[in-house]
Write an enzyme that holds these catalytic residues in place. Structure first.
Site, short mmCIF file in Angstrom:
data_model
loop_
_atom_site.label_atom_id
_atom_site.label_comp_id
_atom_site.label_asym_id
_atom_site.label_seq_id
_atom_site.Cartn_x
_atom_site.Cartn_y
_atom_site.Cartn_z
CD1 TRP A 32 -2.88 1.24 1.02
CD2 TRP A 32 -1.33 2.49 2.40
NE1 TRP A 32 -3.71 2.54 1.50
CE2 TRP A 32 -2.49 3.09 2.40
CE3 TRP A 32 -0.36 2.83 2.84
CZ2 TRP A 32 -2.63 4.38 2.94
CZ3 TRP A 32 -0.32 4.08 3.60
CH2 TRP A 32 -1.71 4.80 3.48
CB SER A 98 3.89 -3.65 2.86
OG SER A 98 3.51 -2.79 3.67
CG MET A 99 -2.12 -4.27 2.25
SD MET A 99 -3.10 -2.93 1.59
CE MET A 99 -4.81 -3.65 1.94
CG ASP A 227 9.88 -1.49 7.81
OD1 ASP A 227 9.22 -0.51 8.02
OD2 ASP A 227 9.31 -2.50 6.93
CG HIS A 256 7.74 -0.33 4.51
ND1 HIS A 256 7.59 -1.56 5.16
CD2 HIS A 256 6.56 -0.05 3.67
CE1 HIS A 256 6.71 -1.86 4.93
NE2 HIS A 256 5.91 -1.05 4.01
#
Length: 276
Positions: A32, A98-99, A227, A256
């Site tokens: 995202w 991530s997402m 991150d 990240h």
């Protein structure tokens, strides 16, 4: 430009995807608020190593359609299942960034591993980011969620500018060029505003602990030790502690967006996992 219409109990959508190379399939699932284009540094390396590489844009993002509804993980997992079954993928490796790690977990938790050979969680949100009395090790509280939501509602583009900078930075220093940051902002800017907003609750408050507990295939956790968006201690470390035999590769100095800031190390770790 391949597109797949996915039927949903919530609302149908058209998913844009790419399908490159041949060999064992690898599906790359973006974070995202980006799109499949965020895997630009990984696709060529995987294709060159002899893999069939599929990327797709989550509903509401990239070049996929922007329905009004369906921005929660049961629907996201159903969309992924539709892609896998439509392309008849077997022995697939699912790589969730991530997402996107939520899709990997919820897909396996819901549909099992009959078609899945391996799972990769890259800077990913599972097992459960939301900090509650029952999940004191979570890393995301109500105040932070509200800050994200207010930023998207009040001035989405200004919020994205700051978010992207943090995405690629360590201690306030960006590890990619201004042009790379602007590219990411442009991708995010044209995503569905409603989808961008609703996904905050999806990735921030969905409990994947039961899903992660069902993972029974070789698993790799890749995470940056710097991150600040999804810290390793509240996410990847806990996944590795839950999945028997999970491998962990921590990228020193990685923010990240480590697949863009440290692409050589990221690709080396991913390919080593795929080839063993």
């Amino acid at each position: 430009m391949p597109r797949l219409t996915v039927s949903s109990d919530v609302e149908n959508a058209e998913l844009h995807y790419t399908d490159q190379g041949s060999g064992r399939p690898v599906v790359l699932i973006h974070g995202w608020p980006l799109s499949g284009r965020s895997w630009e540094n990984q696709v060529p390396a995987l294709v060159a190593a002899g893999y069939r590489v599929i990327t797709y844009d989550r509903r509401g993002f990239g070049e996929s359609s922007q329905p009004w509804n369906g921005y929660e993980y049961d629907t996201f997992a159903a969309d992924l299942n539709a892609l896998i079954t439509s392309l008849d993928l077997n022995e697939v490796t699912l790589v969730g960034f991530s997402m996107g790690g939520g899709e990997v977990a919820r897909y396996i938790g819901t549909y099992g591993t009959g078609r899945v050979a391996r799972a990769v969680f890259a800077g990913a949100v599972p097992p459960y980011l939301y900090k509650t009395d029952g999940n004191p090790d979570g890393g995301l509280d109500d105040a932070t969620i509200k800050q994200f939501q207010d930023g998207v509602v009040t001035d989405r583009l200004a919020f994205l500018e700051g978010f992207v900078e943090t995405f690629f930075s360590v201690d306030g220093k960006a590890l990619v060029s201004d042009a790379q940051q602007q590219y990411a902002r442009q991708i995010a800017a044209f995503a569905s505003p409603k989808g961008t907003l609703e996904c905050i609750l999806a990735f921030g408050t969905t409990d994947f602990r039961d899903d992660v507990a069902k993972i029974d295939v070789p698993t790799l956790v890749i995470h940056g030790d710097s991150d600040s968006i999804v810290p390793f201690e509240v996410s990847g470390k806990r996944v590795a502690e839950t999945v028997p035999g999970a491998q962990v590769h921590v990228i020193k100095g990685g923010p990240h967006g480590m697949n863009a800031t440290h692409p050589a190390e990221f690709n080396e770790a991913l390919l080593a996992f795929l080839e063993n």
